[in-house]
Design an enzyme around this catalytic site. Structure first.
Site, PDB file in Angstrom:
ATOM      1  N   ASN A   1     168.858  68.056  58.457  1.00  0.00           N
ATOM      2  CA  ASN A   1     167.679  68.730  57.907  1.00  0.00           C
ATOM      3  C   ASN A   1     166.850  67.676  57.188  1.00  0.00           C
ATOM      4  OD1 ASN A   1     165.828  70.285  56.562  1.00  0.00           O
ATOM      5  ND2 ASN A   1     167.318  71.312  55.228  1.00  0.00           N
TER       6      ASN A   1
ATOM      7  N   LYS B   1     164.014  67.970  55.863  1.00  0.00           N
ATOM      8  CA  LYS B   1     163.200  68.534  54.763  1.00  0.00           C
ATOM      9  C   LYS B   1     161.783  67.968  54.815  1.00  0.00           C
ATOM     10  CE  LYS B   1     167.424  69.340  52.239  1.00  0.00           C
ATOM     11  NZ  LYS B   1     168.111  69.498  50.963  1.00  0.00           N
TER      12      LYS B   1
ATOM     13  N   HIS C   1     167.433  78.756  54.089  1.00  0.00           N
ATOM     14  CA  HIS C   1     167.874  77.591  53.310  1.00  0.00           C
ATOM     15  C   HIS C   1     167.661  77.863  51.824  1.00  0.00           C
ATOM     16  CE1 HIS C   1     168.008  73.584  51.579  1.00  0.00           C
ATOM     17  NE2 HIS C   1     168.756  73.267  52.621  1.00  0.00           N
TER      18      HIS C   1
ATOM     19  N   GLU D   1     166.549  76.138  49.506  1.00  0.00           N
ATOM     20  CA  GLU D   1     165.245  75.713  48.965  1.00  0.00           C
ATOM     21  C   GLU D   1     164.157  76.724  49.316  1.00  0.00           C
ATOM     22  OE1 GLU D   1     165.370  71.700  50.482  1.00  0.00           O
ATOM     23  OE2 GLU D   1     167.029  71.320  49.103  1.00  0.00           O
TER      24      GLU D   1
ATOM     25  N   GLU E   1     176.307  76.547  52.182  1.00  0.00           N
ATOM     26  CA  GLU E   1     175.746  75.472  51.378  1.00  0.00           C
ATOM     27  C   GLU E   1     175.738  75.878  49.912  1.00  0.00           C
ATOM     28  OE1 GLU E   1     173.144  72.718  53.868  1.00  0.00           O
ATOM     29  OE2 GLU E   1     171.849  74.361  53.257  1.00  0.00           O
TER      30      GLU E   1
ATOM     31  N   GLY F   1     171.762  68.138  47.446  1.00  0.00           N
ATOM     32  CA  GLY F   1     170.917  67.082  46.892  1.00  0.00           C
ATOM     33  C   GLY F   1     171.364  66.588  45.527  1.00  0.00           C
TER      34      GLY F   1
ATOM     35  N   SER G   1     175.367  67.589  50.119  1.00  0.00           N
ATOM     36  CA  SER G   1     175.774  66.202  49.860  1.00  0.00           C
ATOM     37  C   SER G   1     176.859  65.693  50.810  1.00  0.00           C
ATOM     38  CB  SER G   1     176.207  66.036  48.399  1.00  0.00           C
ATOM     39  OG  SER G   1     175.136  66.352  47.525  1.00  0.00           O
TER      40      SER G   1
HETATM   41  P1  PGA Z   1     171.924  67.361  51.098  1.00  0.00           P
HETATM   42  O1  PGA Z   1     171.159  68.654  51.692  1.00  0.00           O
HETATM   43  O2  PGA Z   1     172.829  66.871  52.196  1.00  0.00           O
HETATM   44  O3  PGA Z   1     170.820  66.385  50.769  1.00  0.00           O
HETATM   45  O4  PGA Z   1     172.671  67.818  49.906  1.00  0.00           O
HETATM   46  C1  PGA Z   1     171.829  69.588  52.464  1.00  0.00           C
HETATM   47  C2  PGA Z   1     170.905  70.707  52.835  1.00  0.00           C
HETATM   48  O5  PGA Z   1     170.073  71.084  52.005  1.00  0.00           O
HETATM   49  O6  PGA Z   1     170.958  71.245  53.958  1.00  0.00           O
END
Ligand code: PGA
Length: 252
Positions: free
Chosen positions: A10, A12, A96, A98, A168, A174, A214
């Site tokens: 992803n 983003k 997601h 976010e 997640e 993140g 992460s």
């Molecule tokens: P990250 O993001 O690996 O940067 O923690 C994962 C995600 O949001 O799908």
């Protein structure tokens, strides 16, 4: 029943068309040999055409990061599943964290988007996960199964078979903080048994559950070796072709 690992990146809000093309070219070169793993990347909308063109015949699928629930209309800035398909996407991320926390996607909106993805013929990656406060309050399992119940309500077993679930934990996205393999496995097993209680055997046996939050080359193997972890949804580490390759290698 063995499920093929599925690793998705992803991106983003990173990589405009020029940089996305360069990253896709590197991924195509580095991932050529990993034929035992399903792969996808989710670039920003404007970079989708460049990435689709670059990844033709690579075996790496292209996903949207989100979609609107309508086919078309006066919805300034929105993109429909049908448009993603026309642009060459086969997958789309739905719900997601976010989108949920920063853009106000409620469980209802997520359910509508999931249906829209299926209507358009896209393979959805449905994200679920609890916040740290919810985990600390001992509510992680209820939150995650509650999100699943609202998103999947009314779908047929066949429709659910076409969905990938991404667990997640919000506190691991993140942040550099990952769920331990045991913590992640525990939630994945909960999700699979939740599916077992509601759908024919084929569904829990077939539906892949990715872990996200992460995931890095250093922790991927521990997570991916768990029996109910069938892949990963990778954010930050998917922006570096070598890191993404190393994560894929841990799955293959
Ligand atoms: P990250 O993001 O690996 O940067 O923690 C994962 C995600 O949001 O799908």
């Amino acid at each position: 029943m063995t499920r093929r690992p599925f690793i998705a990146g992803n991106w983003k809000m990173h990589k405009g068309p020029v940089q996305a093309d360069a990253l896709a070219a590197e991924l195509k070169r580095l991932l050529m040999d990993f034929t035992g793993v399903d792969l996808a990347v989710a670039p920003p909308y404007v970079s989708i055409p460049a990435v689709v063109a670059r990844l033709k015949h690579s075996g790496i699928a292209v996903a949207g990061q989100d979609l609107h629930d309508q086919v078309q209309g006066a919805y300034t800035s929105a993109i429909s599943g049908e448009m993603l398909v026309e642009a060459g996407c086969s997958h789309v991320i739905v719900g997601h964290s976010e989108r949920r926390s920063l853009f106000g996607d409620t469980d209802e909106v997520v359910a509508a988007k999931l249906r829209a993805a299926l209507r358009a013929g896209l393979s959805p990656i449905l994200c679920v996960g609890e916040t740290l406060a919810q985990r600390d309050a001992g509510r992680a399992h209820d939150v995650v199964t509650g999100q699943l119940a609202l998103a999947l309500a009314g779908l047929s077993p066949d429709q659910v078979l076409g969905i990938t679930i991404a667990y997640e934990p919000v506190w691991a996205i993140g942040t550099g903080r990952t769920a331990s393999p045991a913590q992640a496995q525990e939630m994945h097993a909960t999700i699979r048994s939740w599916l077992s209680d509601r759908y024919p055997r084929e569904v829990p046996a077939t539906v892949r559950i990715q872990y996200g939050g992460s995931v890095k080359p250093g922790n991927a193997r521990g997570l991916l070796s768990q029996p109910d972890i069938d892949g990963a949804l990778v954010g930050g580490a998917s922006l570096d072709a070598t890191s993404f390759r190393d994560i894929v290698a841990a799955a293959g």
